[in-house]
Design a protein around this motif. Structure first.
Motif, mmCIF file in Angstrom:
data_model
loop_
_atom_site.group_PDB
_atom_site.id
_atom_site.type_symbol
_atom_site.label_atom_id
_atom_site.label_comp_id
_atom_site.label_asym_id
_atom_site.label_seq_id
_atom_site.Cartn_x
_atom_site.Cartn_y
_atom_site.Cartn_z
ATOM 1 N N ASP A 1 61.294 44.047 21.106
ATOM 2 C CA ASP A 1 61.126 44.143 19.652
ATOM 3 C C ASP A 1 61.861 43.004 18.951
ATOM 4 N N MET A 2 63.078 42.719 19.391
ATOM 5 C CA MET A 2 63.858 41.640 18.793
ATOM 6 C C MET A 2 63.181 40.284 19.028
ATOM 7 N N LEU A 3 62.700 40.055 20.243
ATOM 8 C CA LEU A 3 62.057 38.784 20.553
ATOM 9 C C LEU A 3 60.732 38.630 19.814
ATOM 10 N N GLY A 4 60.005 39.727 19.666
ATOM 11 C CA GLY A 4 58.756 39.664 18.917
ATOM 12 C C GLY A 4 58.981 39.238 17.481
ATOM 13 N N LYS A 5 60.025 39.747 16.854
ATOM 14 C CA LYS A 5 60.356 39.347 15.484
ATOM 15 C C LYS A 5 60.832 37.901 15.436
ATOM 16 N N LEU A 6 61.558 37.484 16.469
ATOM 17 C CA LEU A 6 62.061 36.122 16.510
ATOM 18 C C LEU A 6 60.925 35.109 16.566
ATOM 19 N N MET A 7 59.818 35.470 17.208
ATOM 20 C CA MET A 7 58.687 34.556 17.324
ATOM 21 C C MET A 7 58.122 34.146 15.971
ATOM 22 N N ALA A 8 58.389 34.919 14.935
ATOM 23 C CA ALA A 8 57.887 34.590 13.598
ATOM 24 C C ALA A 8 58.748 33.552 12.884
ATOM 25 N N GLU A 9 59.914 33.222 13.457
ATOM 26 C CA GLU A 9 60.833 32.285 12.810
ATOM 27 C C GLU A 9 60.348 30.838 12.986
ATOM 28 N N GLU A 10 60.589 30.023 11.978
ATOM 29 C CA GLU A 10 60.191 28.619 12.023
ATOM 30 C C GLU A 10 60.886 27.896 13.169
ATOM 31 N N GLY A 11 60.114 27.139 13.932
ATOM 32 C CA GLY A 11 60.667 26.328 15.002
ATOM 33 C C GLY A 11 60.840 27.030 16.329
ATOM 34 N N VAL A 12 60.606 28.344 16.378
ATOM 35 C CA VAL A 12 60.702 29.085 17.642
ATOM 36 C C VAL A 12 59.359 28.993 18.361
#
Length: 222
Positions: free
Chosen positions: A134-145
């Motif tokens: 869940d944490m990684l899925g949300k992180l994928m939406a961040e710019e540059g990830v």
């Protein structure tokens, strides 16, 4: 969680330091012999080399990608250890404070490799897999990830290199995040360490030195 997938793939990481007196030869060995030797092993799909940015006792990180954990038990992989060149033997002996871990890439999202990397070792059993996904899925939406990896160490295959202190040795799960730049890596590191809190054992950022894909290698002459 929908953009996070489970995988059967594996990844070896070797995180080490080297005496500055031998650093040039160490880098030449990695870049002109060792990376190619390992990527040529059947089942290995590529490798990347990194140098630490955020002040680590271990300045160099090498990641090797394989199709499965079984590739680390193959006859070809065994031969790679039993038929070392003298150059390899010399540089393995020079490495210090090394961590060698063979890991299943349990969860992954995104594609490609970034110019910088965030690596976080987690306290074992501190987080459930669903919470990590869940944490990684949300992180994928961040710019540059670009890509996220959740890796679980295999206790049998993660045999230590001679320069690793085995007293109190911990096989910790890891999160790796490929990003486009070093500033984004630093920002991502801060964001993740704040969210993870006491679940973090160690956290570093790295810059990519170079990557090698198996498909780029020319066929060996008979």
């Amino acid at each position: 969680m929908s953009n996070i997938r489970t995988t059967d793939q594996a990844q070896l990481f070797v995180w080490s330091d080297i005496d500055p007196d031998h650093e040039a030869d160490f880098n030449q060995w990695y870049d002109r012999e060792h990376m190619e030797e390992r990527v040529r092993i059947p089942g290995f799909t590529g490798a990347r080399r990194y140098r630490a940015v955020s002040g680590s006792a271990r300045r160099y990180l090498a990641l090797y990608r394989a199709s499965s954990l079984a590739d680390f038990t193959s006859e070809a992989y065994r031969k790679a250890f039993t038929k070392q060149t003298q150059w390899s033997i010399t540089n393995f002996g020079r490495m210090s404070n090394t961590r060698r871990r063979v890991m299943q890439v349990a969860q992954e999202g995104g594609f490609g490799w970034g110019g910088a990397l965030v690596l976080i070792e987690l306290v074992p059993d501190a987080m459930e897999s669903d919470a990590v996904a869940d944490m990684l899925g949300k992180l994928m939406a961040e710019e540059g990830v670009l890509r996220v990896h959740h890796m679980i160490p295999d206790a049998t295959l993660s045999t230590p290199l001679p320069s690793e202190n085995t007293e109190g040795r911990v096989l910790a799960p890891c999160i790796a995040v490929d990003v486009t730049s070093e500033p984004i890596a630093e920002a991502t590191l801060r964001q993740l360490t704040e969210k993870l809190g006491g679940a973090v054992r160690e956290a570093e950022t790295f810059r990519l030195m170079w990557s090698l894909d198996a498909q780029d290698l020319p066929a060996l002459e008979d």
